[in-house]
Structures are given as structure tokens and as C-alpha cells.
Write a protein that holds these residues in place. Structure first.
Motif, PDB file in Angstrom:
ATOM      1  N   ARG A  23     -60.014  22.408  -6.467  1.00  0.00           N
ATOM      2  CA  ARG A  23     -60.942  22.355  -7.613  1.00  0.00           C
ATOM      3  C   ARG A  23     -61.187  20.902  -8.003  1.00  0.00           C
ATOM      4  NH1 ARG A  23     -61.892  26.619 -11.080  1.00  0.00           N
ATOM      5  NH2 ARG A  23     -61.726  25.289 -12.914  1.00  0.00           N
ATOM      6  N   ALA A  54     -54.402  32.257 -15.471  1.00  0.00           N
ATOM      7  CA  ALA A  54     -55.475  31.555 -14.743  1.00  0.00           C
ATOM      8  C   ALA A  54     -54.958  30.974 -13.437  1.00  0.00           C
ATOM      9  CB  ALA A  54     -56.055  30.448 -15.620  1.00  0.00           C
ATOM     10  N   CYS A  70     -54.291  22.517  -8.344  1.00  0.00           N
ATOM     11  CA  CYS A  70     -55.669  22.928  -7.995  1.00  0.00           C
ATOM     12  C   CYS A  70     -56.408  21.790  -7.287  1.00  0.00           C
ATOM     13  CB  CYS A  70     -56.421  23.380  -9.239  1.00  0.00           C
ATOM     14  SG  CYS A  70     -55.781  24.899  -9.982  1.00  0.00           S
ATOM     15  N   ALA A 123     -57.145  24.926 -13.137  1.00  0.00           N
ATOM     16  CA  ALA A 123     -57.395  26.153 -13.906  1.00  0.00           C
ATOM     17  C   ALA A 123     -56.610  26.189 -15.211  1.00  0.00           C
ATOM     18  CB  ALA A 123     -57.046  27.372 -13.049  1.00  0.00           C
ATOM     19  N   ILE A 183     -56.643  32.010  -9.888  1.00  0.00           N
ATOM     20  CA  ILE A 183     -57.323  30.991  -9.088  1.00  0.00           C
ATOM     21  C   ILE A 183     -56.624  30.756  -7.757  1.00  0.00           C
ATOM     22  CG2 ILE A 183     -57.771  28.478  -8.995  1.00  0.00           C
ATOM     23  CD1 ILE A 183     -59.878  29.852 -10.631  1.00  0.00           C
TER      24      ILE A 183
END
Lengths: 326, 151
Positions: A201, A56, A198, A209, A60
Motif C-alpha cells: 500500500r 483492518a 503494508c 491499513a 487487508i
């Protein structure tokens, strides 16, 4: 430094002295607020080493990975060697510019039973990160939420961040970044890469992620003080051990393990791109302890100057007094 | 005169080591083999140069406080700063101010914006380069920090 001290000049000197003394460091700076920092808790007793987090992370963050220009510019002197991972993007058994998270494994004995413990390893996101604080250009930054990240548009790839990181986390890719536009033969050597937890995010309200995809819920994220409380409770409940609470003065990645980290450290493979699990003293704290010297310095300078002036003034008065009167 | 010379030599030694340890904050001494010269290996050890920079900064601030206090309280009657003296003084003041802010930045927590930190890093470097160039000019053309007031 000679001369008599008048009341007026003493006051003027005093004001100048206050201005210099004010250059000392405010005490409030030492007690910065840790509450805004987000930390992650990794219960490694739950990790099954499936690698979903690693996959992941790569997926990402693929858009952030370097695309170096080849051939690389020749560097002088030739001690500066290129570091190229662009043809080894699939390497996932260590940290690289294309792999910011990997699974470390350790064969250990738990309660008399042979067991393989798997540990997701990435940047520890120190509370006071030396990679950020000691970067000479400000290319590495710490966000208000405690994430430390390296700006690929500013980094020159000198790798000082890797040298000062107790775990040597950041990894270099040559042939990319700002150094190509300055003096590629003589300064810089690419860009340093590592986990940025991240940050983009998180700014959108999503979890990193690696946390989102984990089928075993190994990780969770939250305010550091809450995560520390949970880690302490979990360690108490499982008779486990904590890593990251105090390492390097405290990190925002807290591991809880059923096996001591001393034992785990002996069982894991360490080396380039493979961080250890040793106890780490506070790297930035040692220099910050010199604050007292910086604060005392102006006061000592002023005291020395006033003392010298007073001594000279007395001597001059004595000479005047002892001089034969005409 | 003897005391004045001692202060001058101590100041020069401090400026030399603070500049050397300051440049040691950049990863250049190892790359350019300077750290390979016997006795200079410490220049490639970032934490060592970091501590040394702090200690020299304390000495430089102490000297500055000593000189400023003496100048304001008594020295001005006998001597006054030249133009290059004012310029060097202003550059040292700028270096101390940006240096203090960088020391504050080094404490844990989010102190300053990222752009301000970049400004501090670059201005600290620019100021030391200007100071070195000014000092070189003053050395070549024999420009002093101060002259007698009655001249």
C-alpha cells in the motif's frame, strides 16, 4: 619466514599490504542515512482499544496469510515441532502468523486515577533490524523506506529471526513455503510471518491499513526525523514518555505514553507472541563495535610479517659477519 | 621451524572456530542436539556465534596479511605456491571479500540490493563448503600449500 628485504620486494610487499589493508571497512558505512526511513508515531494516550486497526490489518493482509498443506511432513529429529495456527486464525490476543497486530492492555494509575491503557503492538521495524541482518538466507529484507519484511517465497522457517528479535515478533506457520520443496524432514519448518507495515500500500502512495482506519488518529506516518521531532514535542506537551527512539539502536515505531514504559511493562501480559516494553540495548551495535578489530587485523598482520622479516634479516647478516673468513 | 608451527596451529584453530561459528549462523545446532553436548551450548546462541565469527574473521584477516606480506617480500625466493595452495588461497580470498561485504551490510541503512545480499549469503556458504572439501582432499592426498622453489 626468512630472507633479506630488497627495496623492490619492500615496495611489492607494501602494495600487497595496501590491498589487504583496503579490506578494512569504510568508515562511511557506519554512518548510514536514516532520513529515507519512514516511522510511525503512536500516541497511545489517544487509543481506546476499539480494535479497528486489528480488523483492518487482517482484512487487508488476508491474501498474504499462509495456506499450509496438511498433514505436515514428519521432521527428524523430533525436536523440531510443527507450529500450526491455521485452525486458530481468529486468535487476536497475541501475534500469530494470521494476526500481525493486536491490542495490549495495561491497568495503571494516571494522576491518581485508575485507567486502562491500550497499546497497538506489532513489529517495531528497527532502524537496523537483527531479523533482517542475521537471516542466514537473506529471506528477510529491509526496504529503503525502513520497512522490514520476510519474503514468504524464500523463508525456510528456521525462526532465527524470532530468536534474535528483542521482542520475538515473527511467528511461524509450518507446512508452507520453500522448505517443502527441499528437505522438509531435515531442514526448515515453514515460513515466518509478521507485520510488513503494508509495504504494498505504501508503494502505491496509501497509508498502512491500521493508520487509515483508526477513528482516534492514534497513529501517523512520516520521515523518521520528523516523527522523532513530533514525538519529543508531544512528550514534552503531555509530560509523557517515549519508547522506540533508542530501543535496539532506534526503531521506526515510536510510542508516546502518559505512563512510563517501565510501569506499563509491569502491567501488560508478556510471553510468546506478547512482546514486552522493556528498555532494549542495540543488538547489532554490539557486534558492529568489533569493526575496530577487523580494521586493525590486516595492519597488525603486515606489521608482524615485516617485523619478523627484519629480525631474520638482521640475524642472517650477523651470522654472515661473524662467520670466519677463508 | 618452531615459529612456523605456531603460526600453523593458530591458523588451524582460527579456521576451526570461524567455520564452527559460521555454521552457527544457521539454526541447526539446537535442532540437531549438538548444542546439548556439555560445553557446546553457546552454539545455539546466535549473538555469541556472531561475535565469535567477527573475532575469528579479524584473526583470519590478520594471518592472511601476515602470510601474504611474508610471501611477497621474501618467501617467494624460497618457496612457491602449489596449485592446491592457489586454490585454497583464492577460496579464502573469496570468503574474506564476501565476509567484508556482509559486515558492511550489517551496519544500519540500506546498503545493497536484496538480490545482492542473497548472492552474498549463498556465495559465502558455497565458498566455505568448497574450501572444506578442498582442505579434506589436501589432507587425504597430502597436498601442501607450497613447495621449495629449487625443486
Amino acid at each position: 619466514m626468512t630472507g633479506n628485504i630488497s627495496r623492490r620486494s619492500f615496495i611489492k610487499g607494501g602494495l600487497a599490504a595496501c590491498a589487504v589493508a583496503a579490506s578494512g571497512i569504510p568508515a562511511s558505512a557506519a554512518g548510514a542515512d536514516k532520513d529515507k526511513q519512514l516511522a510511525t508515531l503512536l500516541d497511545i494516550g489517544k487509543c481506546i482499544g476499539c480494535g479497528a486497526c486489528v480488523e483492518a490489518c487482517s482484512e487487508i493482509n488476508a491474501e498474504k496469510y499462509p495456506e499450509p498443506k496438511k498433514p505436515f511432513p514428519r521432521m527428524y529429529p523430533d525436536r523440531a515441532k510443527p507450529e500450526d495456527w491455521s485452525d486458530k486464525k481468529d486468535v487476536n490476543d497475541r501475534l500469530t502468523p494470521y494476526n500481525w497486530l493486536y491490542i495490549q492492555s495495561a491497568d495503571v494509575t494516571v494522576n491518581g486515577e485508575q485507567k486502562t491503557i491500550t497499546i497497538p503492538r506489532r513489529c517495531m521495524h528497527c532502524v537496523n533490524p537483527p531479523c533482517v541482518k542475521l537471516c542466514p538466507w537473506g529471506s528477510a529484507k529491509q526496504l529503503e523506506n525502513g520497512i522490514s519484511r520476510i519474503d514468504p517465497d524464500l523463508c525456510l522457517g528456521g525462526a532465527k529471526c524470532r530468536d534474535v528479535c528483542p521482542w520475538e515478533i515473527p511467528q511461524r506457520q509450518t507446512g508452507t513455503g520453500l522448505y517443502l520443496d527441499i528437505l522438509p524432514a531435515f531442514a526448515g519448518n515453514g515460513v515466518m510471518y509478521k507485520c510488513d507495515r503494508c509495504y504494498n500500500r505504501i508503494s502505491e502512495g496509501k497509508p498502512p491499513a491500521c493508520i487509515e482506519v483508526c477513528p482516534e488518529n492514534v497513529q501517523e506516518i512520516g520521515p523518521r526525523n520528523e516523527i522523532i521531532k513530533k514525538a519529543l514535542a508531544l512528550a514534552k506537551e503531555t509530560n509523557g514518555y517515549i519508547y522506540g527512539e533508542n530501543e535496539n539502536g532506534g526503531t521506526n515505531t515510536i510510542y508516546v505514553s502518559p505512563v512510563s514504559f517501565e510501569e506499563l511493562n509491569k502491567a501488560i501480559k508478556t510471553g510468546k507472541g506478547k512482546p514486552h516494553l522493556k528498555a532494549v540495548s542495540d543488538s547489532m551495535g554490539k557486534a558492529n563495535n568489533l569493526l575496530a578489530a577487523l580494521a586493525i587485523a590486516p595492519i597488525a598482520g603486515i606489521a608482524a610479517a615485516v617485523g619478523t622479516l627484519y629480525k631474520n634479516s638482521r640475524r642472517e647478516n650477523e651470522v654472515k659477519r661473524d662467520a670466519p673468513k677463508e | 621451524m618452531h615459529q612456523k608451527n605456531n603460526v600453523r596451529y593458530l591458523y588451524l584453530v582460527t579456521v576451526f572456530f570461524i567455520t564452527l561459528s559460521g555454521f552457527g549462523q544457521m539454526p541447526i545446532f539446537k535442532r540437531y542436539y549438538i548444542a546439548d553436548i556439555p560445553g557446546l551450548g553457546w552454539l545455539a546462541r546466535f549473538y555469541v556465534t556472531h561475535y565469535m565469527h567477527y573475532i575469528c574473521a579479524a584473526l583470519l584477516i590478520g594471518f592472511s596479511a601476515y602470510i601474504i606480506t611474508g610471501y611477497v617480500m621474501a618467501g617467494r625466493k624460497k618457496s612457491e605456491l602449489t596449485v592446491t595452495g592457489y586454490l585454497r588461497g583464492a577460496l579464502i580470498a573469496g570468503l574474506i571479500a564476501t565476509g567484508i561485504l556482509l559486515v558492511i551490510r550489517n551496519f544500519e541503512g540500506y546498503m545493497f540490493s536484496h538480490n545482492f545480499i542473497i548472492f552474498l549469503d549463498l556465495s559465502h556458504l558455497a565458498l566455505v563448503m568448497l574450501f572444506l572439501l578442498t582442505s579434506l582432499y589436501c589432507l587425504i592426498f597430502k597436498k601442501k600449500w607450497s613447495r621449495d622453489s629449487n625443486q
